[in-house]
Write a protein that holds these residues in place. Structure first.
Motif, PDB file in Angstrom:
ATOM      1  N   UNK B 308       0.845  -1.198   0.000  1.00 24.07           N
ATOM      2  CA  UNK B 308       0.000   0.000   0.000  1.00 24.07           C
ATOM      3  C   UNK B 308       0.870   1.234   0.000  1.00 24.07           C
ATOM      4  N   UNK B 309       0.274   2.318  -0.458  1.00 24.94           N
ATOM      5  CA  UNK B 309       0.949   3.603  -0.341  1.00 24.94           C
ATOM      6  C   UNK B 309       0.166   4.480   0.626  1.00 24.94           C
ATOM      7  N   UNK B 310       0.892   5.255   1.388  1.00 19.51           N
ATOM      8  CA  UNK B 310       0.273   6.188   2.328  1.00 19.51           C
ATOM      9  C   UNK B 310       0.311   7.591   1.736  1.00 19.51           C
ATOM     10  N   UNK B 311      -0.600   8.465   2.185  1.00 22.53           N
ATOM     11  CA  UNK B 311      -0.465   9.867   1.781  1.00 22.53           C
ATOM     12  C   UNK B 311       0.907  10.385   2.214  1.00 22.53           C
ATOM     13  N   UNK B 312       1.507  11.204   1.338  1.00 20.26           N
ATOM     14  CA  UNK B 312       2.846  11.729   1.589  1.00 20.26           C
ATOM     15  C   UNK B 312       2.717  12.929   2.519  1.00 20.26           C
ATOM     16  N   UNK B 313       2.941  12.718   3.794  1.00 26.56           N
ATOM     17  CA  UNK B 313       2.769  13.785   4.784  1.00 26.56           C
ATOM     18  C   UNK B 313       4.113  14.085   5.445  1.00 26.56           C
ATOM     19  N   UNK B 314       4.474  15.357   5.456  1.00 28.87           N
ATOM     20  CA  UNK B 314       5.704  15.804   6.117  1.00 28.87           C
ATOM     21  C   UNK B 314       5.312  16.447   7.445  1.00 28.87           C
ATOM     22  N   UNK B 315       6.023  16.111   8.516  1.00 30.44           N
ATOM     23  CA  UNK B 315       5.693  16.675   9.825  1.00 30.44           C
ATOM     24  C   UNK B 315       6.763  17.661  10.286  1.00 30.44           C
ATOM     25  N   UNK B 316       6.320  18.843  10.714  1.00 35.46           N
ATOM     26  CA  UNK B 316       7.224  19.819  11.326  1.00 35.46           C
ATOM     27  C   UNK B 316       6.995  19.797  12.834  1.00 35.46           C
ATOM     28  N   UNK B 317       8.061  20.027  13.620  1.00 32.81           N
ATOM     29  CA  UNK B 317       7.869  20.051  15.074  1.00 32.81           C
ATOM     30  C   UNK B 317       7.291  21.389  15.528  1.00 32.81           C
ATOM     31  N   UNK B 318       6.085  21.695  15.055  1.00 31.41           N
ATOM     32  CA  UNK B 318       5.425  22.944  15.414  1.00 31.41           C
ATOM     33  C   UNK B 318       3.992  22.627  15.817  1.00 31.41           C
ATOM     34  N   UNK B 319       3.588  23.052  17.020  1.00 30.37           N
ATOM     35  CA  UNK B 319       2.220  22.815  17.455  1.00 30.37           C
ATOM     36  C   UNK B 319       1.892  23.698  18.630  1.00 30.37           C
ATOM     37  N   UNK B 320       0.647  23.607  19.083  1.00 24.38           N
ATOM     38  CA  UNK B 320       0.212  24.436  20.199  1.00 24.38           C
ATOM     39  C   UNK B 320       1.029  24.194  21.454  1.00 24.38           C
ATOM     40  N   UNK B 321       1.604  22.993  21.560  1.00 24.14           N
ATOM     41  CA  UNK B 321       2.373  22.648  22.746  1.00 24.14           C
ATOM     42  C   UNK B 321       3.865  22.905  22.615  1.00 24.14           C
ATOM     43  N   UNK B 322       4.316  23.495  21.483  1.00 24.02           N
ATOM     44  CA  UNK B 322       5.751  23.757  21.300  1.00 24.02           C
ATOM     45  C   UNK B 322       6.281  24.612  22.440  1.00 24.02           C
ATOM     46  N   UNK B 323       7.409  24.217  22.999  1.00 21.19           N
ATOM     47  CA  UNK B 323       8.013  24.964  24.100  1.00 21.19           C
ATOM     48  C   UNK B 323       8.775  26.162  23.529  1.00 21.19           C
ATOM     49  N   UNK B 324       8.544  27.362  24.121  1.00 22.55           N
ATOM     50  CA  UNK B 324       9.160  28.592  23.622  1.00 22.55           C
ATOM     51  C   UNK B 324      10.399  28.926  24.439  1.00 22.55           C
ATOM     52  N   UNK B 325      11.495  29.217  23.746  1.00 25.10           N
ATOM     53  CA  UNK B 325      12.744  29.653  24.397  1.00 25.10           C
ATOM     54  C   UNK B 325      12.911  31.147  24.123  1.00 25.10           C
ATOM     55  N   UNK B 326      12.587  32.001  25.102  1.00 26.41           N
ATOM     56  CA  UNK B 326      12.457  33.440  24.859  1.00 26.41           C
ATOM     57  C   UNK B 326      13.743  34.085  24.348  1.00 26.41           C
ATOM     58  N   UNK B 327      14.914  33.543  24.699  1.00 19.10           N
ATOM     59  CA  UNK B 327      16.161  34.218  24.347  1.00 19.10           C
ATOM     60  C   UNK B 327      16.688  33.834  22.969  1.00 19.10           C
TER      61      UNK B 327
END
Lengths: 363, 525
Positions: B308-327
């Motif tokens: 089978x083939x799957x949809x070609x999906x690329x994932x970026x590490x970006x989401x509502x839970x991404x931890x922010x480093x202010x500096x």
């Protein structure tokens, strides 16, 4: 000398796919075949060319035919007994060692399986340091070593023995027999003694494949740049980075050309490149310049993983990096280039080594 | 326009989505936790939709069900049947026994035995060995005595010449009454091991499929639905219940496919790039002509290589839970608080600065306690937003096959993090009803067919060879219930078959079209 076990196979398969430069068939299948044979028969003894006794008889073994056929009609290894018997009848003695004929693709793994099945030791060397489609393209052939007696065996243990003074003719005969055998045959050819192994083969090929495999595996585990690490290890260069935007094919003068168009990304942004492949990748050029040609190695890797992309797996949208690396110096002679240079594959180009191309660019 | 009154129900691992469409317009939606037994969730969803819309069960013209039920059963090794793995390929194929490349947890979970028989084919379709009826009758006898519940039958080169497989299946069926048999050439293309794996997985699910399909059927009858019921397949097309009972494996990757197709439909675009931003990742997939572009490599399900083939999906590490480093110049880090967002984010009283906090501080979201992020520097907020926009725009661009300015459809709860204008992007669309995109994808399913042939032709014969394969695919789609007039070719793949001499090619053509009796469907509304 060391004992090769199933734990060594993963890295060898990754490395062999890279050194296959797009051709040589699916190493994943070779890995499964070798693993099964090692599980059934135990580990294989691997020796270096220097460890060979002078009276050794080394016999390269491989599968021949279309990867499409091998991926569908999975081989049987039962006929290898008959393959070796037919060889011994023709040559007057049995081989003491086996060897891969090329280190690219499935050809690196099948000899491991056959060695396990027969209980014979394997020599850590091959005859190309890469993959090429035809049997007269090996380095020993360029030095006048005969490919024959050559034996082909099918899954029914039917065998055909070829004898010829002309290796290119042996290739034509073998191809016809192979198609009659269902486009998938076991072969044994280019028997060589210890002295010939030292003079005309590429020592340490299996180790090199395993080393490259480990490099890619570790780079991907540590989120490092696998393609750059591979390029550095084989003294090559990343010559282009891009996304596959088109695949074209054409047949001309008996050659089937596949042309892959890449749209540049990253450092190659704004440029396009085309890669010419037959079974292997043979030439890469941009609008203004040729970047590399056969017999140098042109390796297309997946931009993210650093794993090789075979010619059959090239599709629209695949993001790639292209590595060019120098071939063995014995392929750079005038005589060798007549067999494996760009013109031998139908491209009207002179061969310029990637080493010189890089120097030129720097200068 | 997708015509008629249709219901789409997507039964995922955690949520069941449902939507009722009237001539392509979303009339009612429903979302709830998935129930243990699949069918009670389907019944509840249908009841809600009918209640909301005021339609009666007999008004429905088609019901489409997408489910990960079979995928989950396989991956978790639940309710799997024992399998007799029969190969037609003697004396070839012995170097790699069946299930060689499976994770041990799965190969141990399915009781299986293998039987190697005559009857394989060569690359040009000629028999390698003749089918041996007496041998097969003997095998049937051994299967019965071993008590194996199903059969997976795989013949060498059967996709090119399926007659040996069919004949062998007939012999086995005659001697093994009531035992389900999966024939590999029904499941697709060349590549023996991947096809055999798919056949074995399929057989292991046949008993579960029998009971699940029966339960769905009786649930529909109970509610009073008279319309035909279809199931979503891997490629975004539909199968009727009888087909799903035979090929449960064809539903395996329908989830991600329905999600992308649904988002595209809701945007009104048949060509677009979908960016689905969740808590941890932003998943980017391309839809072309209403169907997700597929990966170039074959899919592994639970560690098993399939065809089978799957949809070609690329994932970026970006989401509502991404931890922010202010500096940092790029403040959105690769780390995420993931599913603990509701306890860890500042606005929810936690101790971790997350992308969600930036969204609240920047006025893009009103959730939690805005007072807790009031003092965040405006510069940090804008740097964070800019990084997200830049990374998403670059990933969208990398996913394109052609130069141009693609349209982007935003989906998922985290999509508030992405701006409405992105560099190099044509336009950004945030459609309604995205929470039930999977159900919409199911409801808008079409009929499809794929035919693959290994052919020999010259350049001048190429066009007629292509036309012949295309016609075979169209005929197959018509047989499956597609409307002749709406049929269109969505994919043609031509690849050189190396080492066989020039002029041999593998050609694969895929066509799709709307269900017969319905209008042709480019999704517009």
């Amino acid at each position: 000398m060391y004992q090769l076990t199933e734990h060594d196979l993963g890295d060898i398969a990754i490395g062999a796919a890279l050194l296959g430069t797009g051709g040589g068939g699916d190493p994943a299948l070779g890995r499964l075949i070798a693993r099964e044979a090692l599980r059934r028969h135990g580990p294989v003894t691997v020796v270096t060319p220097e460890e060979l006794a002078p009276d050794s008889l080394v016999l390269p073994v491989a599968t021949m035919g279309a990867p499409t056929a091998a991926n569908e009609k999975l081989p049987s290894l039962e006929p290898v007994e008959e393959l070796i018997r037919a060889f011994a009848d023709a040559a007057g003695r049995r081989p003491t060692h086996l060897m891969p004929i090329e280190i690219g693709g499935i050809a690196a793994l099948i000899p491991i399986a056959i060695a396990a099945q027969l209980g014979l030791p394997l020599v850590d060397a091959d005859m190309m340091g890469r993959a090429f489609p035809e049997l007269q393209m090996v380095i020993p052939s360029l030095a006048g070593v005969s490919a024959t007696p050559m034996v082909l065996a099918d899954e029914f243990a039917n065998t055909v023995v070829l004898r010829s003074d002309d290796n290119a003719h042996t290739e034509r005969l073998a191809r016809a027999v192979c198609v009659a055998m269902g486009a998938a045959a076991l072969i044994a050819l280019y028997p060589v003694d210890a002295e010939q192994v030292l003079a005309h083969t590429i020592a340490g090929s299996l180790s090199r494949a395993a080393d490259l495999g480990a490099l890619v595996r570790n780079a991907s585990r540590d989120h490092q740049d696998a393609a750059a690490a591979v390029a550095e290890r084989i003294e090559g260069t990343v010559v282009f980075e891009g996304k596959v935007i088109d695949l074209q094919r054409r047949t001309e003068g008996g050659f089937t050309f596949v042309r892959t168009l890449l749209e540049g990304t990253g450092p190659s942004l704004g440029r396009t490149a085309e890669i010419e492949s037959q079974n292997e990748h043979l030439l890469i050029r941009t609008a203004d310049a040729t970047l590399a040609t056969t017999p140098d190695l042109i390796i297309i890797v997946d931009a993210a993983s650093g794993l090789a992309v075979t010619t059959e797996a090239l599709r629209y949208g695949v993001r790639t990096r292209v590595i060019a690396a120098p071939c063995d110096p014995r392929y750079r002679t005038e005589g060798a280039l007549a067999v494996v240079g760009p013109r031998a594959f139908g491209y009207d180009e002179d061969f310029v080594s990637i080493v010189d191309r890089v120097k030129e660019r720097v200068a | 326009m997708t015509s008629g009154i249709r219901v789409g129900i997507d039964v995922g691992g955690t949520h069941t989505d449902a939507a009722l469409l009237d001539n392509g317009h979303v009339v009612a939606v429903h979302k709830d936790r998935t129930t243990e037994d699949v069918t009670s969730g389907i019944v509840a969803a249908l009841a809600t939709l009918l209640g909301q819309s005021g339609y009666s069960p007999t008004d429905l013209e088609a019901v489409m069900v997408g489910t990960t039920h079979f995928t989950n059963a396989f991956v978790e090794a639940r309710d799997l049947a024992s399998v007799a793995v029969v190969r037609l390929g003697y004396p070839a194929t012995t170097s790699v026994p069946p299930l060689s490349d499976w994770p041990e947890t799965l190969s141990a979970a399915i009781p299986w035995e293998w039987f190697l028989c005559r009857g394989g084919r060569e690359f040009d379709g000629r028999p390698s060995t003749a089918l041996d009826e007496a041998e097969l009758i003997g095998v049937a006898d051994r299967i019965r005595r071993a008590g194996l519940e199903t059969v997976a039958l795989t013949g060498v080169f059967a996709p090119l010449e399926p007659s040996s497989e069919r004949a062998a299946a007939a012999v086995l069926a005659a001697h093994l009454p009531g035992i389900p048999i999966t024939v590999s050439s029904d499941l697709g293309q060349l590549g023996f091991l991947a096809r055999e794996n798919a056949a074995v997985i399929n057989s292991s699910l046949r008993l579960l499929a029998r009971s699940t399909v029966a339960a769905i059927h009786s649930a529909m009858t109970e509610i009073g639905v008279q319309a035909p019921v279809y199931m979503s397949q891997n490629d975004g097309t539909l199968a009727d219940l009888a087909t799903t009972r035979r090929f449960p494996v064809s539903t395996f990757t329908s989830g991600p496919t329905n999600s992308l197709r649904g988002a595209a439909f809701l945007s009104g675009l048949s060509d677009c790039t979908v960016v689905d931003v969740g808590g941890t990742t932003a998943d980017i997939g391309v839809v072309a002509d209403g169907f997700p572009r597929e990966t170039s490599t074959t899919a592994e399900i639970g560690g098993v290589a399939t065809n089978f083939r799957l949809p070609d999906v690329v994932s970026l590490p970006i989401g509502g839970g991404s931890v922010v480093e202010p500096d940092s110049e790029r403040p959105i880090s690769r780390r995420s608080v993931g599913h603990r967002l509701l306890e860890r984010a500042l606005v929810f009283g936690g101790d971790t600065l997350t992308a969600t906090d930036l969204a609240v501080a920047g006025g893009r979201a009103r959730i939690g306690d805005p007072a807790r992020v009031r003092d965040l520097p405006a510069d940090l907020v804008s740097r964070g937003f800019r990084q997200i926009d830049d990374d998403v725009a670059a990933a969208v661009d990398r996913a394109q096959l052609r130069a141009g300015r693609p349209a982007v459809v935003l989906a998922g709860g985290g999509s508030i993090l992405v701006s409405d204008s992105l560099a190099g992007i044509g336009r950004v669309i945030r459609p309604d009803h995205l929470a039930v995109a999977n159900a919409i994808g199911a409801a808008t399913g079409e009929i499809g067919a794929t035919v693959e042939r290994l052919l020999e032709y010259t350049d001048s014969e190429r066009a007629s060879a292509m036309a012949a394969v295309t016609e075979a695919a169209r005929a197959q789609a018509r047989a499956l219930g597609a409307d002749q007039a709406g049929l269109r070719v969505v994919d043609i793949e031509e690849s050189v078959v190396p080492y066989l001499g020039g002029g041999r090619f593998r050609v694969r053509v895929r066509v799709v079209g709307p269900l017969e009796g319905k209008e042709a469907g480019v999704p517009t509304h």
